[in-house]
Motif scaffolding. Structure first.
Motif, PDB file in Angstrom:
ATOM      1  N   PHE A  36     -37.205  -2.779  74.142  1.00 42.50           N
ATOM      2  CA  PHE A  36     -35.655  -2.446  74.436  1.00 42.50           C
ATOM      3  C   PHE A  36     -35.555  -2.316  75.626  1.00 42.50           C
ATOM      4  N   LYS A  37     -34.163  -3.063  75.923  1.00 40.38           N
ATOM      5  CA  LYS A  37     -33.611  -2.804  77.278  1.00 40.38           C
ATOM      6  C   LYS A  37     -32.282  -2.065  76.998  1.00 40.38           C
ATOM      7  N   MET A  38     -32.397  -0.676  77.591  1.00 43.46           N
ATOM      8  CA  MET A  38     -31.271   0.081  77.514  1.00 43.46           C
ATOM      9  C   MET A  38     -31.112   0.938  78.638  1.00 43.46           C
ATOM     10  N   HIS A  39     -29.969   1.523  78.679  1.00 46.29           N
ATOM     11  CA  HIS A  39     -29.325   2.445  79.554  1.00 46.29           C
ATOM     12  C   HIS A  39     -29.209   3.834  78.777  1.00 46.29           C
ATOM     13  N   GLY A  62     -27.951  -0.656  74.675  1.00 48.69           N
ATOM     14  CA  GLY A  62     -28.727  -1.703  75.188  1.00 48.69           C
ATOM     15  C   GLY A  62     -28.938  -2.685  73.980  1.00 48.69           C
ATOM     16  N   THR A  63     -30.271  -3.604  74.269  1.00 44.59           N
ATOM     17  CA  THR A  63     -30.460  -4.523  73.298  1.00 44.59           C
ATOM     18  C   THR A  63     -32.023  -4.540  72.991  1.00 44.59           C
ATOM     19  N   VAL A  64     -32.308  -5.216  71.988  1.00 38.73           N
ATOM     20  CA  VAL A  64     -33.357  -5.580  71.525  1.00 38.73           C
ATOM     21  C   VAL A  64     -33.822  -6.760  72.090  1.00 38.73           C
ATOM     22  N   THR A  66     -36.507  -8.864  71.846  1.00 39.16           N
ATOM     23  CA  THR A  66     -37.079  -9.860  70.768  1.00 39.16           C
ATOM     24  C   THR A  66     -36.126 -10.390  70.044  1.00 39.16           C
ATOM     25  N   THR A  67     -34.929  -9.643  69.814  1.00 37.70           N
ATOM     26  CA  THR A  67     -33.852 -10.380  68.821  1.00 37.70           C
ATOM     27  C   THR A  67     -32.549 -10.502  69.292  1.00 37.70           C
ATOM     28  N   GLY A  68     -32.524  -9.745  70.552  1.00 40.18           N
ATOM     29  CA  GLY A  68     -31.159  -9.782  71.187  1.00 40.18           C
ATOM     30  C   GLY A  68     -29.889  -9.221  70.619  1.00 40.18           C
ATOM     31  N   ASN A  69     -30.402  -8.359  69.514  1.00 42.34           N
ATOM     32  CA  ASN A  69     -29.411  -7.434  68.805  1.00 42.34           C
ATOM     33  C   ASN A  69     -29.140  -6.234  69.748  1.00 42.34           C
ATOM     34  N   PRO A  70     -27.929  -5.735  69.470  1.00 37.76           N
ATOM     35  CA  PRO A  70     -27.614  -4.525  69.929  1.00 37.76           C
ATOM     36  C   PRO A  70     -28.218  -3.218  69.590  1.00 37.76           C
ATOM     37  N   TYR A  71     -28.584  -2.210  70.504  1.00 40.69           N
ATOM     38  CA  TYR A  71     -29.356  -1.223  70.303  1.00 40.69           C
ATOM     39  C   TYR A  71     -28.636   0.161  70.533  1.00 40.69           C
ATOM     40  N   ALA A  72     -28.261   1.133  69.803  1.00 38.50           N
ATOM     41  CA  ALA A  72     -27.791   2.428  70.605  1.00 38.50           C
ATOM     42  C   ALA A  72     -28.201   3.358  69.468  1.00 38.50           C
ATOM     43  N   ASN A  73     -28.255   4.538  70.080  1.00 36.15           N
ATOM     44  CA  ASN A  73     -28.816   5.482  69.397  1.00 36.15           C
ATOM     45  C   ASN A  73     -28.489   7.172  70.163  1.00 36.15           C
ATOM     46  N   THR A  74     -28.461   8.294  69.372  1.00 36.21           N
ATOM     47  CA  THR A  74     -28.589   9.384  70.147  1.00 36.21           C
ATOM     48  C   THR A  74     -29.946  10.124  69.734  1.00 36.21           C
ATOM     49  N   TYR A  75     -30.283  11.135  70.833  1.00 36.18           N
ATOM     50  CA  TYR A  75     -31.500  11.551  71.064  1.00 36.18           C
ATOM     51  C   TYR A  75     -31.363  12.774  71.250  1.00 36.18           C
ATOM     52  N   ILE A  76     -32.386  13.838  70.964  1.00 32.24           N
ATOM     53  CA  ILE A  76     -32.284  15.011  71.555  1.00 32.24           C
ATOM     54  C   ILE A  76     -33.767  15.416  72.153  1.00 32.24           C
TER      55      ILE A  76
END
Length: 82
Positions: A36-39, A62-64, A66-76
């Motif tokens: 994962f490449k993310m901010h 960010g993006t995955v 290995t696939t170039g797919n977008p990635y977004a999530n919320t964490y605690i």
């Protein structure tokens, strides 16, 4: 920057995980950050009655790699200090 006996728990992972020790956590995060490449952005900090506990909410965008797919999530995160 963490104690040698750090505990990193992922209760909502698939499957849920528990990683113990600074070297194991470092290895896990190194592998995850290769995929994962993310901010990460801090969105909220919650007050606690314990001065040695921090609860924070943050998001990723960010993006995955290995696939170039977008990635977004919320964490605690619940952080204990000593």
């Amino acid at each position: 920057m963490c104690a040698d006996d750090v505990l990193f728990e992922l209760p909502y992972g698939d499957p849920p995980g528990r990683i113990e020790g600074s070297e194991a956590v470092r290895a896990y995060l190194g592998g995850a950050l290769a995929i994962f490449k993310m901010h990460l952005a801090l969105t909220r900090v919650f007050d606690t009655a314990d001065p040695d506990v921090l609860i924070a909410e943050y998001t990723s965008d960010g993006t995955v790699t290995t696939t170039g797919n977008p990635y977004a999530n919320t964490y605690i995160g619940v952080y204990h200090f000593r």
